[in-house]
Design a protein around this motif. Structure first.
Motif, PDB file in Angstrom:
ATOM      1  N   GLY A 197       3.100   5.292  -7.448  1.00  0.00           N
ATOM      2  CA  GLY A 197       1.663   5.517  -7.394  1.00  0.00           C
ATOM      3  C   GLY A 197       1.007   5.556  -8.757  1.00  0.00           C
ATOM      4  N   GLU A 198      -0.006   6.403  -8.865  1.00  0.00           N
ATOM      5  CA  GLU A 198      -0.889   6.399 -10.030  1.00  0.00           C
ATOM      6  C   GLU A 198      -0.225   6.875 -11.317  1.00  0.00           C
ATOM      7  N   CYS A 199       0.845   7.651 -11.226  1.00  0.00           N
ATOM      8  CA  CYS A 199       1.479   8.163 -12.448  1.00  0.00           C
ATOM      9  C   CYS A 199       2.219   7.073 -13.221  1.00  0.00           C
ATOM     10  N   VAL A 200       2.426   5.926 -12.595  1.00  0.00           N
ATOM     11  CA  VAL A 200       3.080   4.790 -13.245  1.00  0.00           C
ATOM     12  C   VAL A 200       2.019   3.946 -13.961  1.00  0.00           C
ATOM     13  N   ASP A 201       2.402   3.246 -15.005  1.00  0.00           N
ATOM     14  CA  ASP A 201       1.478   2.405 -15.770  1.00  0.00           C
ATOM     15  C   ASP A 201       1.112   1.143 -14.986  1.00  0.00           C
ATOM     16  N   VAL A 202       0.423   1.352 -13.878  1.00  0.00           N
ATOM     17  CA  VAL A 202      -0.097   0.274 -13.037  1.00  0.00           C
ATOM     18  C   VAL A 202      -1.455   0.735 -12.532  1.00  0.00           C
ATOM     19  N   THR A 203      -2.507   0.031 -12.917  1.00  0.00           N
ATOM     20  CA  THR A 203      -3.871   0.434 -12.554  1.00  0.00           C
ATOM     21  C   THR A 203      -4.598  -0.737 -11.910  1.00  0.00           C
ATOM     22  N   GLY A 204      -5.045  -0.556 -10.675  1.00  0.00           N
ATOM     23  CA  GLY A 204      -5.705  -1.631  -9.952  1.00  0.00           C
ATOM     24  C   GLY A 204      -7.203  -1.644 -10.138  1.00  0.00           C
ATOM     25  N   TRP A 205      -7.803  -2.748  -9.754  1.00  0.00           N
ATOM     26  CA  TRP A 205      -9.257  -2.870  -9.748  1.00  0.00           C
ATOM     27  C   TRP A 205      -9.854  -1.937  -8.693  1.00  0.00           C
TER      28      TRP A 205
END
Length: 396
Positions: free
Chosen positions: A368-376
């Motif tokens: 989820g959000e704690c990983v370095d992956v950020t969506g539009w």
């Protein structure tokens, strides 16, 4: 052992992981710091929950490794998300740009679906459980947490850390994942608010404030990317979908370009009007494309009282640059209180892209959000959360 796995965080990723583990006959316990499961789901999309995007792929995500999401999105697709929700009576309706919302229900129905499935599978959700530490043993992990003023411990061979990011602290946002990862020597990509309104201060502050509440469809861009959506003027700066999108790619000190008429060329419109009626005022022409209040505000930069026939070459250049190359230099952003997600997080190089298990800490999974992956903006981050939950459940 108290369970096959302990999931820390009852958000989108944690809940999906618990349900998918249930399908596989695995027993999990979810520890949630807040007073209820799915708190952030409940407020998403104004309480409607934009739960995926029909166009979601690895292209709409910001990460130090742009290919990292491919494996998860191959294992759990948008079609899988749509089918999963439909199985439990939640049919999607596309709003705009592929954004899928429940056709008849709301965000509460989605949370109720997950908590109901957890009950069906015997997955326990313990709310008001503040995890303080995770201790590694020979073949198990012990999770220490506080609940109602008392200290507790649980043991399991696998731990899932799905505690989200830093946005919206009042909803129970926590930095536990980042603190734990740092303590264990994992690399963290610098974090910052993302999908967040931008502030304007200084000499231009009053100009933006006077337009508060006005919305304009634009193309907004910087050197990295461009989006076509609405901007919203506020008493402290700029918001709206286009601004939230570009904010994830903005860095302090940089300027942003705004094309106020992305599908027209102002010089051509003026030339056409000259041919038809050269006595038309510039303000009259602009009022056909903008609200009067916005046109009037442009009077700070443009000769609104002149006829189109009397505009000089220099004035035409000013009009073009104002309409198509409107430059904004934000002072900052509204911070984690107003951000929808966090940019940065646990470095993807620390995780297996196939399983999301830590390479250095066998049995520890991050999702989820704690990983370095950020969506539009627009359901992409939920699609990432669902995919993480599914992928992790296969390995725990």
């Amino acid at each position: 052992m108290d369970a096959d796995a302990i999931i820390i965080g009852a958000g989108a990723c944690g809940l999906m992981c618990a349900v998918q583990a249930g399908y596989l006959g695995k027993k999990v316990v979810i520890l949630e710091k807040g007073s209820k499961a799915g708190a952030k789901i409940l407020i998403s999309g104004g309480g409607r929950c934009n739960y995926t995007n029909l166009f979601a792929s690895d292209e709409q995500f910001i990460s130090g490794n742009k290919h990292f999401t491919k494996s998860a999105f191959t294992q759990w697709t948008v079609a899988d998300t749509v089918s999963f929700f439909e199985t439990y009576g939640i049919r999607g309706k596309e709003k705009t740009l592929g954004q899928l919302f429940p056709e008849e229900q709301n965000a509460k129905a989605i949370v109720d679906m997950f908590t109901g499935l957890c009950d069906d599978f015997g997955q326990e959700i313990r709310c008001d459980a503040d995890v303080t530490d995770v201790i590694r043993g020979e073949d198990q992990y012990t999770v220490l947490y506080q609940r109602n003023g008392k200290e507790y411990r649980l043991t399991a061979p696998k731990i899932v850390i799905a505690t989200g990011g830093l946005p919206i602290p009042k909803m129970g946002a926590t930095d536990f994942a980042l603190r734990f990862a740092r303590k264990q020597g994992l690399n963290i990509v610098e974090t910052a608010p993302a999908l967040v309104p931008l502030t304007i201060t200084g000499k231009d502050e009053d100009w933006y404030a006077q337009l508060s509440g006005n919305s304009v469809f634009v193309e907004i861009s910087n050197e990295r990317i461009s989006f076509e959506e609405n901007i919203l003027f506020t008493h402290w700066g700029l918001s709206g979908p286009a601004v939230l999108q570009i904010s994830s790619y903005w860095r302090a000190g940089e300027s942003i370009n705004i094309n106020l008429l992305p599908h027209e060329e102002i010089a051509d419109l003026i030339e056409e009007e000259r041919t038809y009626n050269g006595k038309t005022l510039l303000s009259t022409l602009l009022n056909r494309y903008f609200a009067k209040k916005f046109t009037d505000a442009l009077g700070k930069f443009l000769p609104l009282g002149k006829t189109v026939a009397s505009l000089t070459k220099s004035e035409m250049e000013t009009i073009h640059s104002t309409i198509h190359l409107f430059k904004v230099k934000p002072a900052g952003d509204k911070g984690y209180d107003k951000a929808e997600v966090m940019r940065g997080g646990i470095d993807t190089a620390e995780l297996s892209s196939k399983t999301l298990e830590s390479k250095k800490l066998p049995g520890i999974y991050f999702g989820g959000e704690c990983v370095d992956v950020t969506g539009w903006l627009g359901g992409y981050n939920f699609q990432w959360a669902w995919a993480c939950g599914f992928v992790i459940a296969q390995g725990i």
